[in-house]
Design a protein around this motif. Structure first.
Motif: not given
Length: 312
Positions: A183-201, A203-208
């Motif tokens: 059940g693990v999902q794989f996604r290629n051609r997905s460049q993570v360019i930044d970490l999304l932060m809130q309150d110092g934590k 919370t996600g990633v910004l992806v091209n």
């Protein structure tokens, strides 16, 4: 599946350490967020090599089901697919079957000598103690190993297990397939360019999305949220000449055997988020290439095996 509220950060990180392969992780505890995400998962992992795959395996064993692994390249596996797949594991079952004497202490001593004393003693000991725990994962995922155990350069005992395919692909492909089946999902051609932060934590990633590594183009940007944090498992940056210039300029002139995607965008994102990596000016150099070959060719395998016994 266990409720996400019971998904213990400490237990998950402990499981990661037990696998022995996972490294370079940046983990944030679950937190509520008001940021608009295009999609949200229980866990997001950046990188699909040994570290990312073992992190996903550990998360599944901890009860997490909705796991997304992102990779910016067309093919999964990164440098882990290209390497020889040699795994130096003290007290592994094949050693014991062949009566080879070894110990955690001897492995730590070898690591410290090879590392010229720059090693973090606690981490070196933890690695040596827990490395053998990758064996059940390899068995469950169907990784095929040779019967022999070899001794590589710098090791005081034969402790290195070798996949029958004689390459890292012999490890990556079976684990990748097992994770997909579970059940693990794989996604290629997905460049993570930044970490999304809130309150110092985190919370996600910004992806091209639909990223093309050859020209750096992409079709759109997406914000992918993670309820259980983000694991950064993107490996090294040996092909990022500009970043190498900032830490060790003379090394930027050297050829590198890493795949083209070994660049530093995630390291920059980690630094931006407040992480403080150590020893960024220290690089691994070795006789793993020949001027007559591009990348890691036959000369690499000759050096690996010959250096165990010394060269006349």
């Amino acid at each position: 599946m266990k409720p996400l509220s019971s998904f213990s950060r400490r237990n998950f990180l402990r499981t990661l350490a037990v696998t022995g392969l996972a490294s370079g992780s940046a983990f944030a505890a679950p937190t509520s967020t008001a940021q608009p995400f295009n999609e949200v998962h229980d866990l997001v992992i950046v990188g699909s090599g040994f570290a990312g795959l073992s992190a996903a395996y550990a998360a599944l064993k901890a009860g997490v089901k909705d796991i997304l692994i992102l990779d910016k390249m067309e093919a999964f596996g990164g440098n882990s697919c290209l390497c020889g797949g040699l795994m130096s594991v003290p007290l592994n079952p094949k050693q014991q079957k062949q009566g080879i004497k070894d110990s955690v202490e001897l492995m730590v001593a070898d690591m410290t000598k090879a590392g010229r004393g720059f090693n973090h003693p606690d981490l070196a000991k933890k690695f040596a103690e827990n490395a053998v725990n990758i064996c059940p994962m390899l068995d469950e995922c169907g990784v095929q190993l040779m019967d022999k155990v070899i001794r590589l350069g710098g090791h005081s005992a034969p402790r290195t297990m070798v996949p029958t395919a004689a390459s890292g692909g012999g490890i990556v492909v079976p684990i990748h397939n097992w994770l997909k089946k579970n059940g693990v999902q794989f996604r290629n051609r997905s460049q993570v360019i930044d970490l999304l932060m809130q309150d110092g934590k985190v919370t996600g990633v910004l992806v091209n999305c639909d990223y093309n590594w050859k020209d750096g183009s992409s079709k759109k940007e997406q914000r992918i949220g993670s309820r259980g944090g983000v694991v950064v498992a993107t490996g090294g940056w040996g092909q990022d000449k500009d970043f190498i210039k900032t830490t060790m300029p003379v090394y930027s002139l050297l050829e590198c055997t890493s795949q083209p995607g070994a660049t530093a965008e995630m390291l920059k994102a980690l630094l931006k988020s407040g992480c403080l990596p150590s020893m960024l000016d220290m690089y691994q150099l070795g006789p793993w290439a020949s001027p007559d070959e591009k990348g890691a060719g036959p000369g690499s395998f000759f050096a690996d095996y010959a250096f165990a016994e010394g060269m006349a």
